[in-house]
Design a protein around this motif. Structure first.
Motif, PDB file in Angstrom:
ATOM      1  N   UNK A 190      52.906  22.911  31.317  1.00  0.00           N
ATOM      2  CA  UNK A 190      51.587  23.314  30.829  1.00  0.00           C
ATOM      3  C   UNK A 190      50.651  22.115  30.897  1.00  0.00           C
ATOM      4  N   UNK A 191      49.366  22.375  30.873  1.00  0.00           N
ATOM      5  CA  UNK A 191      48.363  21.308  30.863  1.00  0.00           C
ATOM      6  C   UNK A 191      48.386  20.602  29.511  1.00  0.00           C
ATOM      7  N   UNK A 192      48.334  19.275  29.529  1.00  0.00           N
ATOM      8  CA  UNK A 192      48.363  18.521  28.283  1.00  0.00           C
ATOM      9  C   UNK A 192      46.986  18.421  27.644  1.00  0.00           C
ATOM     10  N   UNK A 193      45.949  18.229  28.453  1.00  0.00           N
ATOM     11  CA  UNK A 193      44.596  18.041  27.930  1.00  0.00           C
ATOM     12  C   UNK A 193      43.714  19.246  28.255  1.00  0.00           C
ATOM     13  N   UNK A 194      42.843  19.567  27.330  1.00  0.00           N
ATOM     14  CA  UNK A 194      41.858  20.627  27.542  1.00  0.00           C
ATOM     15  C   UNK A 194      40.546  20.201  26.892  1.00  0.00           C
ATOM     16  N   UNK A 195      39.960  19.162  27.453  1.00  0.00           N
ATOM     17  CA  UNK A 195      38.730  18.612  26.886  1.00  0.00           C
ATOM     18  C   UNK A 195      37.576  19.596  27.066  1.00  0.00           C
ATOM     19  N   UNK A 196      36.717  19.679  26.062  1.00  0.00           N
ATOM     20  CA  UNK A 196      35.619  20.649  26.067  1.00  0.00           C
ATOM     21  C   UNK A 196      34.245  20.015  26.271  1.00  0.00           C
ATOM     22  N   UNK A 197      34.129  18.731  25.959  1.00  0.00           N
ATOM     23  CA  UNK A 197      32.799  18.112  26.007  1.00  0.00           C
ATOM     24  C   UNK A 197      32.321  17.964  27.438  1.00  0.00           C
ATOM     25  N   UNK A 198      31.013  17.895  27.595  1.00  0.00           N
ATOM     26  CA  UNK A 198      30.430  17.725  28.925  1.00  0.00           C
ATOM     27  C   UNK A 198      30.905  16.418  29.551  1.00  0.00           C
ATOM     28  N   UNK A 199      31.129  15.404  28.711  1.00  0.00           N
ATOM     29  CA  UNK A 199      31.512  14.096  29.221  1.00  0.00           C
ATOM     30  C   UNK A 199      32.927  14.090  29.799  1.00  0.00           C
ATOM     31  N   UNK A 200      33.828  14.885  29.206  1.00  0.00           N
ATOM     32  CA  UNK A 200      35.240  14.767  29.599  1.00  0.00           C
ATOM     33  C   UNK A 200      35.888  16.046  30.119  1.00  0.00           C
ATOM     34  N   UNK A 201      35.186  17.153  30.140  1.00  0.00           N
ATOM     35  CA  UNK A 201      35.857  18.390  30.544  1.00  0.00           C
ATOM     36  C   UNK A 201      36.319  18.366  31.995  1.00  0.00           C
TER      37      UNK A 201
END
Length: 338
Positions: A190-201
């Protein structure tokens, strides 16, 4: 004769400045030598990509090359990341040197000698629809979580339709994980990261390692995006989670310096983390590739600012620091010498 040359070298370095010492002498803290033991640095070299070499240190500041700078295990090939499991044995993942490549688990009771153990099935790490790792299986890392009794394996992979090795290939990198308790059965990746911010998505994440500190889990990883399009491109970042497999927060710290657009002088990757000898802070070592490892230190894992020291570990790539006891220090140096 070797001892005479060693003493002469030390005297000369005291006169001209030691390549294994902090270059910022004005801001260099007093060395904190641990009461016992020290640190082992297992790494590859640019001239022998995938091999394994040892450096050793009492304080993680001044390092000694072991085994005359020759590999300590000619059969090993991979990106070493060493962890200690529930049974007290050390483990790291490698790949076979012959084609077709496959993943091999290596084990050691003493960090002196290593033996192959289990084969990690290709099907397990390749079960990432739409994504696939590179020929090195994208440098898988290990972490043992004592609370759950599970081993976490992390790696990165890019989209199937993108040409391997291209700029887009790297910009599409995402970190995956799977867990196992016995290296025989594995959870679905599975994916470890699911960043939501515009800077890191859209962050491309590679070289992720997980460590548990003070009841929380921390991911230390590289933002593989170009620094021409992302301010944190080619830097090492830290995210935090209350659980082993996340969700992990938006990055809370930028460890390594940002690099101006169009420049490559501060690109860092392959981080490893150890506690300071006095237990009052943390060291993160990162490869300023492809030349050397650099040390960053802070009093707290969530510190906003990490101070950099150029310690001069030359010709070292993709490595891991391991805290060792005095007994282990003696056994390793007895085997591989100075």
């Amino acid at each position: 004769m070797k001892n005479i040359l060693y003493i002469a070298t030390i005297l000369l370095l005291n006169l001209i400045g030691c390549c294994g010492c902090d270059s910022d002498t004005k801001n260099t803290p007093t060395p904190d030598t641990p009461a016992e033991g020290g640190y082992l640095f297992a790494h590859m070299k640019d001239s022998d990509y995938g091999g394994i070499y040892y450096y050793i240190s009492r304080d993680a500041k001044q390092w000694t090359v072991l085994n005359d700078d020759k590999t300590i295990e000619p059969r090993y090939s991979g990106h070493p990341d060493i962890i200690k499991g529930a049974d007290g044995r050390y483990r790291m993942i490698g790949v076979t040197r012959t084609l077709p490549k496959s993943l091999i688990l290596w084990v050691s009771t003493d960090l002196v000698t290593w033996q192959t153990d289990e084969t990690i099935p290709d099907a397990a790490i390749m079960d990432t629809p739409g994504y696939h790792p590179d020929g090195w299986y994208s440098a898988p890392k290990l972490f043992y979580d004592a609370d759950s009794g599970k081993y976490l394996i992390t790696w990165h992979a890019s989209r199937n339709e993108v040409a391997e090795g291209s700029d887009q290939w790297w910009s599409e990198m995402r970190t995956f994980y799977m867990t196992t308790s016995d290296f025989k059965t594995y959870s679905k990746p599975a994916r470890l990261f699911d960043f939501k911010s515009e800077e890191f998505r859209d962050a491309a994440t590679i070289d992720a390692i997980i460590r548990k500190i003070g009841g929380s889990y921390y991911a230390v990883f590289k933002d593989e995006r170009s620094n021409d399009i992302a301010p944190t491109g080619k830097t090492v970042l830290i995210s935090k989670s209350a659980a082993l497999t996340g969700p992990y927060s938006e990055p809370i710290s930028v460890v390594t310096p940002k690099t101006e657009a169009g420049k490559t002088d501060n690109w860092h990757e392959a981080p490893t983390i150890v506690e300071q000898p006095d237990g009052k802070g943390w060291y993160i070592f990162a490869e300023r590739y492809p030349t050397e490892y650099v040390r960053f230190e802070a009093p707290d894992i969530e510190s906003a600012t990490w101070r950099q020291y150029v310690i001069g570990i030359p010709n070292a790539r993709h490595g891991v620091m391991v805290r060792i006891t005095d007994e282990q220090y003696a056994a390793i140096t007895a085997k591989y010498g100075f």
